[in-house]
Every structure is written in structure tokens, then in C-alpha cells.
Design a protein around this motif. Structure first.
Motif, PDB file in Angstrom:
ATOM      1  N   ALA A  16      -2.006  14.222  60.131  1.00 14.82           N
ATOM      2  CA  ALA A  16      -2.547  15.476  59.619  1.00 14.82           C
ATOM      3  C   ALA A  16      -2.520  15.474  58.090  1.00 14.82           C
ATOM      4  N   ASP A  17      -3.498  16.139  57.471  1.00 20.91           N
ATOM      5  CA  ASP A  17      -3.525  16.274  56.020  1.00 20.91           C
ATOM      6  C   ASP A  17      -2.714  17.483  55.569  1.00 20.91           C
ATOM      7  N   TYR A  18      -2.647  18.500  56.436  1.00 20.85           N
ATOM      8  CA  TYR A  18      -1.908  19.725  56.099  1.00 20.85           C
ATOM      9  C   TYR A  18      -1.053  20.092  57.302  1.00 20.85           C
ATOM     10  N   VAL A  19       0.237  20.258  57.073  1.00 22.08           N
ATOM     11  CA  VAL A  19       1.151  20.564  58.190  1.00 22.08           C
ATOM     12  C   VAL A  19       1.951  21.817  57.866  1.00 22.08           C
ATOM     13  N   GLY A  20       1.967  22.767  58.781  1.00 26.68           N
ATOM     14  CA  GLY A  20       2.783  23.969  58.599  1.00 26.68           C
ATOM     15  C   GLY A  20       4.250  23.633  58.685  1.00 26.68           C
ATOM     16  N   LYS A  21       4.623  22.905  59.714  1.00 29.13           N
ATOM     17  CA  LYS A  21       6.023  22.524  59.877  1.00 29.13           C
ATOM     18  C   LYS A  21       6.126  21.256  60.723  1.00 29.13           C
ATOM     19  N   ASN A  22       6.954  20.320  60.266  1.00 24.68           N
ATOM     20  CA  ASN A  22       7.251  19.136  61.067  1.00 24.68           C
ATOM     21  C   ASN A  22       8.427  19.452  61.965  1.00 24.68           C
ATOM     22  N   VAL A  23       8.266  19.238  63.259  1.00 20.63           N
ATOM     23  CA  VAL A  23       9.335  19.550  64.197  1.00 20.63           C
ATOM     24  C   VAL A  23       9.638  18.319  65.047  1.00 20.63           C
ATOM     25  N   PRO A  24      10.797  17.683  64.820  1.00 16.41           N
ATOM     26  CA  PRO A  24      11.148  16.544  65.674  1.00 16.41           C
ATOM     27  C   PRO A  24      11.432  17.067  67.084  1.00 16.41           C
ATOM     28  N   THR A  25      10.804  16.455  68.072  1.00 19.00           N
ATOM     29  CA  THR A  25      10.989  16.925  69.444  1.00 19.00           C
ATOM     30  C   THR A  25      11.223  15.739  70.356  1.00 19.00           C
ATOM     31  N   SER A  26      11.674  16.026  71.568  1.00 17.14           N
ATOM     32  CA  SER A  26      11.696  14.989  72.598  1.00 17.14           C
ATOM     33  C   SER A  26      10.517  15.242  73.512  1.00 17.14           C
ATOM     34  N   ARG A  27      10.133  14.249  74.291  1.00 20.49           N
ATOM     35  CA  ARG A  27       8.983  14.401  75.168  1.00 20.49           C
ATOM     36  C   ARG A  27       9.242  15.402  76.295  1.00 20.49           C
ATOM     37  N   ARG A  28      10.531  15.680  76.506  1.00 22.57           N
ATOM     38  CA  ARG A  28      10.868  16.641  77.559  1.00 22.57           C
ATOM     39  C   ARG A  28      10.675  18.081  77.095  1.00 22.57           C
ATOM     40  N   GLU A  61      12.250  23.845  76.999  1.00 23.89           N
ATOM     41  CA  GLU A  61      12.666  22.651  77.745  1.00 23.89           C
ATOM     42  C   GLU A  61      11.875  22.641  79.046  1.00 23.89           C
ATOM     43  N   LYS A  62      11.225  21.513  79.345  1.00 17.41           N
ATOM     44  CA  LYS A  62      10.449  21.424  80.587  1.00 17.41           C
ATOM     45  C   LYS A  62      11.334  21.632  81.801  1.00 17.41           C
ATOM     46  N   ALA A  73      -5.791  20.034  59.687  1.00 13.05           N
ATOM     47  CA  ALA A  73      -4.720  20.985  59.391  1.00 13.05           C
ATOM     48  C   ALA A  73      -4.089  21.453  60.692  1.00 13.05           C
ATOM     49  N   VAL A  74      -2.751  21.373  60.794  1.00  8.89           N
ATOM     50  CA  VAL A  74      -2.069  21.838  62.013  1.00  8.89           C
ATOM     51  C   VAL A  74      -0.884  22.713  61.637  1.00  8.89           C
ATOM     52  N   LEU A  75      -0.565  23.642  62.528  1.00  4.90           N
ATOM     53  CA  LEU A  75       0.590  24.506  62.274  1.00  4.90           C
ATOM     54  C   LEU A  75       1.886  23.728  62.519  1.00  4.90           C
ATOM     55  N   ILE A  76       1.909  22.933  63.603  1.00  2.45           N
ATOM     56  CA  ILE A  76       3.114  22.179  63.955  1.00  2.45           C
ATOM     57  C   ILE A  76       2.753  20.712  64.187  1.00  2.45           C
ATOM     58  N   ASP A  77       3.511  19.809  63.555  1.00  2.91           N
ATOM     59  CA  ASP A  77       3.410  18.386  63.896  1.00  2.91           C
ATOM     60  C   ASP A  77       4.697  18.024  64.627  1.00  2.91           C
ATOM     61  N   ARG A  78       4.566  17.685  65.909  1.00  4.33           N
ATOM     62  CA  ARG A  78       5.778  17.423  66.691  1.00  4.33           C
ATOM     63  C   ARG A  78       6.030  15.945  66.976  1.00  4.33           C
ATOM     64  N   GLY A  79       5.206  15.062  66.356  1.00  5.61           N
ATOM     65  CA  GLY A  79       5.447  13.629  66.529  1.00  5.61           C
ATOM     66  C   GLY A  79       4.920  13.075  67.839  1.00  5.61           C
ATOM     67  N   HIS A  80       5.339  11.867  68.190  1.00  2.81           N
ATOM     68  CA  HIS A  80       4.951  11.193  69.432  1.00  2.81           C
ATOM     69  C   HIS A  80       3.476  10.797  69.473  1.00  2.81           C
ATOM     70  N   ARG A  81       2.951  10.348  68.362  1.00  2.00           N
ATOM     71  CA  ARG A  81       1.546   9.963  68.306  1.00  2.00           C
ATOM     72  C   ARG A  81       1.263   8.754  69.192  1.00  2.00           C
ATOM     73  N   GLU A  82       0.125   8.781  69.878  1.00  2.00           N
ATOM     74  CA  GLU A  82      -0.313   7.637  70.680  1.00  2.00           C
ATOM     75  C   GLU A  82      -1.541   6.975  70.055  1.00  2.00           C
ATOM     76  N   LEU A  83      -2.015   7.543  68.969  1.00  2.00           N
ATOM     77  CA  LEU A  83      -3.192   7.015  68.281  1.00  2.00           C
ATOM     78  C   LEU A  83      -2.934   7.051  66.777  1.00  2.00           C
ATOM     79  N   PRO A  84      -3.627   6.201  66.021  1.00  2.04           N
ATOM     80  CA  PRO A  84      -3.392   6.195  64.566  1.00  2.04           C
ATOM     81  C   PRO A  84      -4.044   7.398  63.888  1.00  2.04           C
ATOM     82  N   ILE A  85      -3.440   8.556  64.057  1.00  9.97           N
ATOM     83  CA  ILE A  85      -3.988   9.797  63.508  1.00  9.97           C
ATOM     84  C   ILE A  85      -2.873  10.543  62.794  1.00  9.97           C
TER      85      ILE A  85
END
Lengths: 312, 182
Positions: free
Chosen positions: B147-159, B179-180, B133-145
């Protein structure tokens, strides 16, 4: 706080904050020791060499256990079966280890300064596992961990260290650290085994144990190092035991629930009586467990990554 | 985490509603609370797990056991990072053998923290199931993982940096997009 040292040679180079950081890092390590499955992947591929020129059971096995739980490989370099018997110098041994790309060397040697010598020539980290009569920092650190756990702190606590102070690297390292942590330290022993120089650290010296016990929060008995005694330092073991041996009866003089510590191995019936060593006031066995946790913490701090901050 | 604030992704109410929904989804998906355990990943997974525990207790009248997991010793980047992470205690004072463990974290990003948490967890025993369970899923996965429960999906850039602030650790409840600094 960030760890800045490549080696651990003695406690004089550590600040009070760094000592507290080691104690804090050892706490999660102790939890790992209580697990049914005690193995971590943290230091996979790292090689820890145990270079023991002096006999040791608990220090060596404690370091070896600590390194293995953290996932490192350990190589035992014990003198009896090594080239040292063929006359190899410490420097050549060090060069050999360097050529094997080891990451950390734990060294015990009968010459004071041997660990520092190795630290200066090796790229690998070095932990002093006891050098001559100089220092035994990991023993002192595990004592501090135990004191922290049992007494809840150091400030204003009265710690009595009794025994063969002269030959004791454990006492020296303990005094160095305990003063930094703010404890009130009294060293007790017969005049021949209690060098006056120890005063420079601002500790109290005394020849009379019974006078110093009242109010003590912890009493640490040191092993009478029978193998290092020249003749004539004290009349007889029996007299030594009568004046400086700790027993359940004698400990009542503290008037408190005092804890009793001993770095081991014990001479039962000499510096500590069995009734006390096996009593509830004794934390001697726990010191051994804490020793593994503290050594895990040190190994992690020295070779567990974060090289960006190492300055010495 | 240094950065220039760009956007407020969630406010106090948003976080409260997301926690509430996740809590209901956990109970619904597992058909009740039997054999459920909550384990928060340090640092911010812990207060989130506590909130889920409290919420479930409110509507199911069952207080799930709660553990804390420090994944430092299981990280895969220890030998390459510059700054050594400070170790904290793992406290799971119950058996996870045969149970359904809900791992709770604040942000799911590369998946490496979740991977480390899975390894850390499995060293403690063999759970029947592990759910994330996570509050925010921001994408950019590097592994096949996932979440079963997501508070909010947020499309982001790596910056960008997702900064989760919680009352318990930061004195306020909000999620910011930064922004970094270059």
C-alpha cells in the motif's frame, strides 16, 4: 440471496425473489456492455455450447456474446453441419457433449421438453433457449429487466400482451413470471390464437385490443408465427393486422406514455407498424441490449462458482 | 464474519485522524490534486474514499472525482468458493486514461483483492499511475503488492479477523480484532 439451480428451464421453478435476483445481477452486467473494452476474465476456461436445433439470430448471438464477454469459450453446434443430419438422437448428442466436459449447454429445440430432457441427462448446466411452444425463459427475463428499468417495478402495472398467444412460448414464460412479480396481465388475440387454458394463471383474456389499451403501462406485441400457422386460424393477415396490429395512432388509446415491446423478429406492417416500432415509445432495440446483460447474469449465476448451494 | 472480539484496534477518533493523514499524504505525494481520481473498492472502500474526498475538499478546495469498483468478476477464487458472491455495479463515470488513480480499500491482507482491483481498473483504461490507500494493513501478503498509504499497520495471526465497521455501512466507526471461532 444464494443461487440454487443448476439449470434454467422455465420460470415456474423460480421464486419472485430469484427473478429479482437475476434482474439485479444483470444491472452491473449492463454497465460492462457500455465499456469500450468488453471482456472479463470471470469464466476463463469454461466452455459454453450453443445447441440450436431451430433457427435463431438474436437469441444465439446474444448468448454467444454474453458468454464471450464473461471470458468463456463458446462452441456452436448448429444442426445444419452436425451429426444430427446423420440421424443422431438428442440423447447421443447429449452424451457426446458430456464426454467433452462442457460446463453449460444452451439449447433451442422445436420439441417442448427438450431442454428438460437434456438437463436430466447432463451434468452440465442447461439453459432453455426456447423449446417448442413451451417456454422461452431468457426472453421473458429480459422483458422483465426492461420493464423494471422503464416502469420502475411490476406491482399493479398493467401489461398487455397481444398477438399469437397460442404458438408463443414467449407469452407463456412472460405470464408465469409477471404474475409472480405482481403485474396485472391481459392477453389479447383472436379467439383461435388465444387458448382458454391461459386463464389458469389468473390473467385476463380478451379478443378486443382497443378495449384493453386504456391504462396500459406496457404493450408487448408478439410475432405472428407465420411458419407455425395452420390454415384457417384467422381469415387474412390484413384483417389480423387491422384488429391486432399496433400503430402509433392506436397506442394513443392508452392515455399514457406506454412503452412498446416486441421480442423480435418483427413482421413490420403485420403485428407492429413501422411508425411505432421506430418511435421513442419503442424499447425494442433496448430489449436486445438488455438481453445480453440478462444472459450474462444467468451464465454467471449458473457457472460462476458457488456450487455449495446448488440443490437442483 | 463470525468471531470472538479480542481487541479494539481503532475507535472513531482514530479512524478520523487516519483518514485525515492519508488525505494529506495523497496530496503531498502527488504534489497537489491535478489528475487525481479516487476509486473505492466495494463495499467498505467506498465510504472511506468518500471521506478522503470530503477531507481533501476541505483543505484543498477541490472535489476529486469518485468511482466505485466491484471486483467480483475479477476474483481468482470463483471456481473454488462455496458461496457465490453477489454482484454489484461498478460505477466509474469518467475516463481514467492518463490519470493518477487512488484505489481505496478497508483492509489489505493477502493482496488478492488489490490484484483483482488492478485488473478491473486496467480494463477500464490506462491510468498513468495507480496508488493504494488502506485503513488497515494486517500483513500476510500472498502477492507482491504493497500500500502507498496506510491508516494503521496491525500485526495479526491468520487465526484472527480484522473487522472494519463504518458509520455508512455498519452504523458505527471502529476497527476490531476478532479471534476466529474454531
Amino acid at each position: 440471496m444464494q443461487w440454487r439451480h443448476k439449470d434454467l428451464l422455465d420460470l415456474d421453478t423460480l421464486t419472485a425473489e430469484e427473478i429479482r435476483h437475476i434482474i439485479k445481477t444483470a444491472q452491473p452486467m449492463k454497465e460492462i456492455l457500455s465499456r469500450p473494452m468488453k471482456k472479463l476474465p470471470t469464466l476463463r476456461g469454461k466452455n459454453v455450447v450453443l445447441l440450436f436445433y431451430e433457427s435463431s439470430t438474436r437469441t444465439r448471438t446474444s448468448f454467444e456474446t454474453a458468454a464471450k464477454i464473461l471470458g468463456a469459450d463458446t462452441t456452436n453446434f448448429s444442426v445444419a453441419v452436425s451429426s444430427v443430419n446423420k440421424g443422431e438422437s438428442l440423447l447421443d448428442t447429449a452424451k457426446t457433449l458430456q464426454a467433452m466436459n462442457v460446463d453449460l449447454v444452451i439449447v433451442r429445440h422445436s420439441s417442448s421438453g427438450a431442454a428438460e430432457f437434456l438437463a436430466n441427462v447432463l451434468e452440465a448446466g442447461v439453459i432453455n433457449g426456447g423449446d417448442g411452444q413451451h417456454a422461452h425463459p431468457t426472453q421473458a427475463l429480459l422483458d422483465f429487466y426492461t420493464l423494471q428499468e422503464k416502469l420502475g417495478g411490476f406491482e399493479g402495472k398493467k401489461i398487455v400482451i397481444v398477438g399469437d398467444i397460442l404458438h408463443s412460448r414467449v407469452a407463456r414464460s412472460n405470464v408465469l413470471g409477471l404474475k409472480k412479480l405482481g403485474a396485472d396481465v391481459t392477453l389479447v388475440g383472436p379467439p383461435t390464437l388465444l387458448p382458454d387454458e391461459m386463464k389458469y394463471l389468473g390473467v385476463k383474456l380478451s379478443y378486443d385490443l382497443d378495449k384493453e389499451l386504456p391504462g396500459a403501462d406496457a404493450v408487448m406485441a408478439l410475432r405472428l408465427q407465420l411458419e407455425r400457422q395452420q390454415s384457417g386460424l384467422f381469415p387474412s393477415i390484413r384483417e389480423y393486422s387491422k384488429l391486432y396490429g399496433l400503430s402509433l395512432e392506436r397506442l394513443k388509446k392508452t392515455g399514457k406514455k406506454t412503452i412498446v415491446m416486441h421480442p423480435g423478429p418483427m413482421n413490420r406492417g403485420v403485428e407492429i407498424m413501422s411508425d411505432l416500432a421506430d418511435s421513442v415509445q419503442s424499447v425494442i432495440e433496448e430489449q436486445v441490449t438488455n438481453g445480453v446483460a440478462v444472459r450474462m447474469a444467468l451464465i454467471y449465476l449458473l457457472i460462476g462458482g458457488g456450487t455449495g448451494n446448488v440443490v437442483d | 464474519m463470525e468471531g470472538i472480539p479480542k481487541n479494539r484496534i481503532m475507535d472513531e477518533d482514530g479512524i478520523r485522524r487516519a483518514i485525515s493523514r492519508i488525505s494529506h499524504e495523497i496530496v503531498e505525494k502527488n504534489k497537489g490534486t491535478k489528475d487525481l481520481l479516487l476509486i473505492g473498492i466495494r463495499t467498505r472502500g467506498v465510504p472511506l474514499a468518500e471521506r478522503i474526498q470530503k477531507r481533501i475538499a476541505e483543505f484543498e478546495k477541490v472535489t476529486l472525482p469518485l468511482g466505485l469498483l466491484d471486483i467480483t468478476l475479477y476474483r481468482d477464487d470463483l471456481s473454488t468458493i462455496d458461496v457465490q458472491p453477489v454482484l454489484h455495479e461498478t460505477r466509474v463515470p469518467f475516463s481514467i486514461e492518463g490519470k493518477t488513480v487512488i484505489l481505496v480499500d478497508d483492509v489489505l491482507f493477502t493482496g488478492r483483492t488489490a490484484r483483482a482491483a488492478l485488473d478491473a481498473l486496467i480494463d477500464l483504461g490506462r491510468p498513468q499511475k495507480i496508488q493504494l490507500a488502506v485503513l488497515i494493513d494486517r500483513g500476510h501478503r500472498e502477492l507482491p503488492i504493497r500500500a502507498d498509504y496506510v491508516g494503521k499497520n496491525v500485526p495479526t495471526s491468520r487465526r484472527e479477523i480484522v473487522s472494519v465497521c463504518l458509520q455508512e455501512t455498519d452504523g458505527r466507526d471502529e476497527v476490531l480484532l476478532l479471534e476466529k471461532k474454531s
